[in-house]
Design a protein around this motif. Sequence first.
Motif, mmCIF file in Angstrom:
data_model
loop_
_atom_site.group_PDB
_atom_site.id
_atom_site.type_symbol
_atom_site.label_atom_id
_atom_site.label_comp_id
_atom_site.label_asym_id
_atom_site.label_seq_id
_atom_site.Cartn_x
_atom_site.Cartn_y
_atom_site.Cartn_z
ATOM 1 N N TYR A 34 -9.990 22.224 -24.886
ATOM 2 C CA TYR A 34 -11.420 22.785 -24.564
ATOM 3 C C TYR A 34 -12.342 21.814 -24.404
ATOM 4 O O TYR A 34 -13.055 21.980 -23.201
ATOM 5 C CB TYR A 34 -11.749 23.822 -25.803
ATOM 6 N N MET A 35 -12.570 20.828 -25.078
ATOM 7 C CA MET A 35 -13.570 19.794 -24.863
ATOM 8 C C MET A 35 -13.294 19.003 -23.286
ATOM 9 O O MET A 35 -14.225 18.736 -22.903
ATOM 10 C CB MET A 35 -13.393 18.829 -26.000
ATOM 11 N N SER A 36 -12.039 18.844 -23.132
ATOM 12 C CA SER A 36 -11.623 18.244 -21.835
ATOM 13 C C SER A 36 -12.257 19.023 -20.762
ATOM 14 O O SER A 36 -12.690 18.537 -19.696
ATOM 15 C CB SER A 36 -10.338 17.846 -21.885
ATOM 16 N N ILE A 38 -14.805 21.043 -20.782
ATOM 17 C CA ILE A 38 -16.314 21.163 -20.792
ATOM 18 C C ILE A 38 -16.624 19.911 -19.705
ATOM 19 O O ILE A 38 -17.293 19.928 -18.981
ATOM 20 C CB ILE A 38 -16.974 20.710 -22.251
ATOM 21 N N SER A 46 -11.979 13.844 -16.946
ATOM 22 C CA SER A 46 -11.551 13.739 -18.398
ATOM 23 C C SER A 46 -10.336 13.239 -18.413
ATOM 24 O O SER A 46 -9.288 13.515 -17.519
ATOM 25 C CB SER A 46 -11.508 15.414 -18.982
ATOM 26 N N THR A 49 -8.777 13.193 -24.413
ATOM 27 C CA THR A 49 -9.617 13.662 -25.859
ATOM 28 C C THR A 49 -8.776 13.723 -27.070
ATOM 29 O O THR A 49 -7.653 14.347 -26.921
ATOM 30 C CB THR A 49 -10.392 14.850 -25.789
ATOM 31 N N VAL A 58 -13.286 10.708 -26.974
ATOM 32 C CA VAL A 58 -13.521 11.312 -25.542
ATOM 33 C C VAL A 58 -13.700 10.273 -24.506
ATOM 34 O O VAL A 58 -14.748 9.558 -24.551
ATOM 35 C CB VAL A 58 -14.599 12.533 -25.459
ATOM 36 N N ILE A 75 -20.620 18.458 -24.761
ATOM 37 C CA ILE A 75 -19.378 18.525 -25.369
ATOM 38 C C ILE A 75 -19.504 19.082 -26.808
ATOM 39 O O ILE A 75 -18.784 19.976 -27.356
ATOM 40 C CB ILE A 75 -18.777 17.375 -25.247
ATOM 41 N N LYS A 76 -20.500 18.549 -27.604
ATOM 42 C CA LYS A 76 -20.527 18.890 -29.084
ATOM 43 C C LYS A 76 -20.860 20.332 -29.340
ATOM 44 O O LYS A 76 -20.509 21.016 -30.130
ATOM 45 C CB LYS A 76 -21.711 17.684 -29.564
ATOM 46 N N ASN A 78 -21.085 23.002 -27.114
ATOM 47 C CA ASN A 78 -19.907 24.024 -26.832
ATOM 48 C C ASN A 78 -18.709 24.077 -27.746
ATOM 49 O O ASN A 78 -18.281 25.080 -28.006
ATOM 50 C CB ASN A 78 -19.831 23.832 -25.283
ATOM 51 N N SER A 79 -18.234 22.913 -27.933
ATOM 52 C CA SER A 79 -17.157 22.899 -28.899
ATOM 53 C C SER A 79 -17.492 23.455 -30.248
ATOM 54 O O SER A 79 -16.406 23.993 -30.639
ATOM 55 C CB SER A 79 -16.403 21.437 -28.951
ATOM 56 N N TRP A 95 -20.976 19.094 -35.403
ATOM 57 C CA TRP A 95 -20.762 17.695 -35.354
ATOM 58 C C TRP A 95 -21.819 17.265 -36.033
ATOM 59 O O TRP A 95 -23.014 17.661 -35.981
ATOM 60 C CB TRP A 95 -20.375 17.451 -34.140
#
Length: 154
Positions: A34-36, A38, A46, A49, A58, A75-76, A78-79, A95
């Motif tokens: 998911y983070m990738s 974003i 990306s 991660t 990341v 990233i922070k 949304n994740s 985070w």
Amino acid sequence: MSDTFTQLYVQYVFSVKGRQNLLKKEWRDELFRYMSGIVREKGQKSIITNGVEDHVHVLVGIKPTMMIDALVRDIKNNSSNFVNSKGWVNGKFSWQEGYGGFTYARRDIEYLYGYILNQEQHHAKKTFKKEYTDLLSEFEIPYEEKYLFEWYHE
């Protein structure tokens, strides 16, 4: 007509608020994918991660038009929302404030990819605090201990 060509690589490092061991192995891969996503959604590359229970690395190929701080913020944020929507933790997940941002040359990417990929094995030998302060020292970034992440478990 000429154009602009760049190749910039940034490794972001940040931790779970309170340095809690909340990133459970059974859902960590889904979070990292998911983070990738974003990163890709923001038009960046990306590369990898990965992380362990309490922090994440990341690695991004970033365009010069993207502000480093804006990408890590997205990233922070949304994740965190993603983890909370999944109900993976009791209470509210977030985070810690702050992050490390380190730039690399193309020749370093293969080594760095392997390093990030093998975080579990790496942290069997070295604490996150030692890893992070080593990075700060390697990149000659001055710091005061009181402004680093909270180190509850070390």
